[in-house]
Design a protein around this motif. Structure first.
Motif, PDB file in Angstrom:
ATOM      1  N   HIS A  42     -35.858  -0.432   7.571  1.00 51.53           N
ATOM      2  CA  HIS A  42     -36.054   0.815   6.959  1.00 51.53           C
ATOM      3  C   HIS A  42     -35.139   1.947   6.905  1.00 51.53           C
ATOM      4  O   HIS A  42     -33.622   1.974   8.157  1.00 51.53           O
ATOM      5  CB  HIS A  42     -36.583   1.695   6.703  1.00 51.53           C
ATOM      6  CG  HIS A  42     -38.121   1.601   6.715  1.00 51.53           C
ATOM      7  ND1 HIS A  42     -38.654   0.814   5.845  1.00 51.53           N
ATOM      8  CD2 HIS A  42     -39.681   1.131   7.365  1.00 51.53           C
ATOM      9  CE1 HIS A  42     -40.094   0.320   5.454  1.00 51.53           C
ATOM     10  NE2 HIS A  42     -40.535   0.719   6.892  1.00 51.53           N
ATOM     11  N   CYS A  44     -31.349   4.836   4.413  1.00 57.48           N
ATOM     12  CA  CYS A  44     -31.434   4.904   3.367  1.00 57.48           C
ATOM     13  C   CYS A  44     -30.100   5.313   3.123  1.00 57.48           C
ATOM     14  O   CYS A  44     -29.301   6.153   4.020  1.00 57.48           O
ATOM     15  CB  CYS A  44     -32.526   6.230   3.319  1.00 57.48           C
ATOM     16  SG  CYS A  44     -31.904   8.103   4.407  1.00 57.48           S
ATOM     17  N   LEU A 104     -38.896   6.505   5.345  1.00 59.23           N
ATOM     18  CA  LEU A 104     -38.776   8.469   5.353  1.00 59.23           C
ATOM     19  C   LEU A 104     -38.909   8.451   6.841  1.00 59.23           C
ATOM     20  O   LEU A 104     -38.911   9.248   7.273  1.00 59.23           O
ATOM     21  CB  LEU A 104     -38.475   9.000   4.654  1.00 59.23           C
ATOM     22  CG  LEU A 104     -37.387   9.004   3.367  1.00 59.23           C
ATOM     23  CD1 LEU A 104     -37.203  10.152   1.987  1.00 59.23           C
ATOM     24  CD2 LEU A 104     -35.883   8.977   3.771  1.00 59.23           C
ATOM     25  N   VAL A 123     -34.603   4.597  -0.425  1.00 61.22           N
ATOM     26  CA  VAL A 123     -34.520   4.368   0.720  1.00 61.22           C
ATOM     27  C   VAL A 123     -34.514   2.696   0.828  1.00 61.22           C
ATOM     28  O   VAL A 123     -35.087   2.213  -0.254  1.00 61.22           O
ATOM     29  CB  VAL A 123     -36.151   4.192   1.382  1.00 61.22           C
ATOM     30  CG1 VAL A 123     -36.838   4.300   2.622  1.00 61.22           C
ATOM     31  CG2 VAL A 123     -36.257   5.917   1.610  1.00 61.22           C
TER      32      VAL A 123
END
Length: 136
Positions: A42, A44, A104, A123
């Motif tokens: 992940h 963002c 997040l 994201v």
């Protein structure tokens, strides 16, 4: 490099490079902060200053979701060199969706900057990971 060592090095890395390409194959490479969470990476779009909110990485992913993430280590002692490339497929999620919150949360566990303030931007989740690694 052993598989567990590869995952540990990626997990501990503070920065990586995200490579995207547009529909014509034109490459684009940027540094990112990221979190490896299970079988996904992940990152963002946070609120650090940017020249525009129309980011190339987002338009590239919309046109071509195939991406690469590169984590590496340089040393003047070349016996300490290594790199790890993770290829996968990226999707973009709004920060307030389930997928966005999952990403997040993973970033907040790694970076204190995300614990008190949630980024307003989307994201990016990279899945379908294929790993390549090299070390001296």
């Amino acid at each position: 490099m052993r598989r567990m060592d590869v995952r540990r090095r990626v997990t501990e890395a503070r920065v990586a490079r995200l490579a995207t390409a547009d529909e014509s194959g034109e490459p684009h490479l940027i540094p990112i902060v990221f979190a490896l969470d299970g079988d996904a990476i992940h990152t963002c779009v946070d609120d650090k200053p940017k020249t525009t909110r129309r980011l190339r990485r987002l338009t590239d992913i919309a046109a071509n979701p195939r991406v690469s993430v590169l984590v590496d280590h340089y040393s003047d002692d070349w016996s300490q060199l290594w790199w790890i490339r993770v290829d996968g497929f990226a999707t973009v999620h709004a920060a307030d969706t389930d997928a966005g919150v999952t990403g997040l949360d993973a970033l907040a566990r790694k970076y204190p900057q995300y614990q008190s303030k949630r980024p307003p931007g989307p994201v990016i989740t990279i899945a379908g990971l294929r790993w390549r690694a090299w070390s001296a």
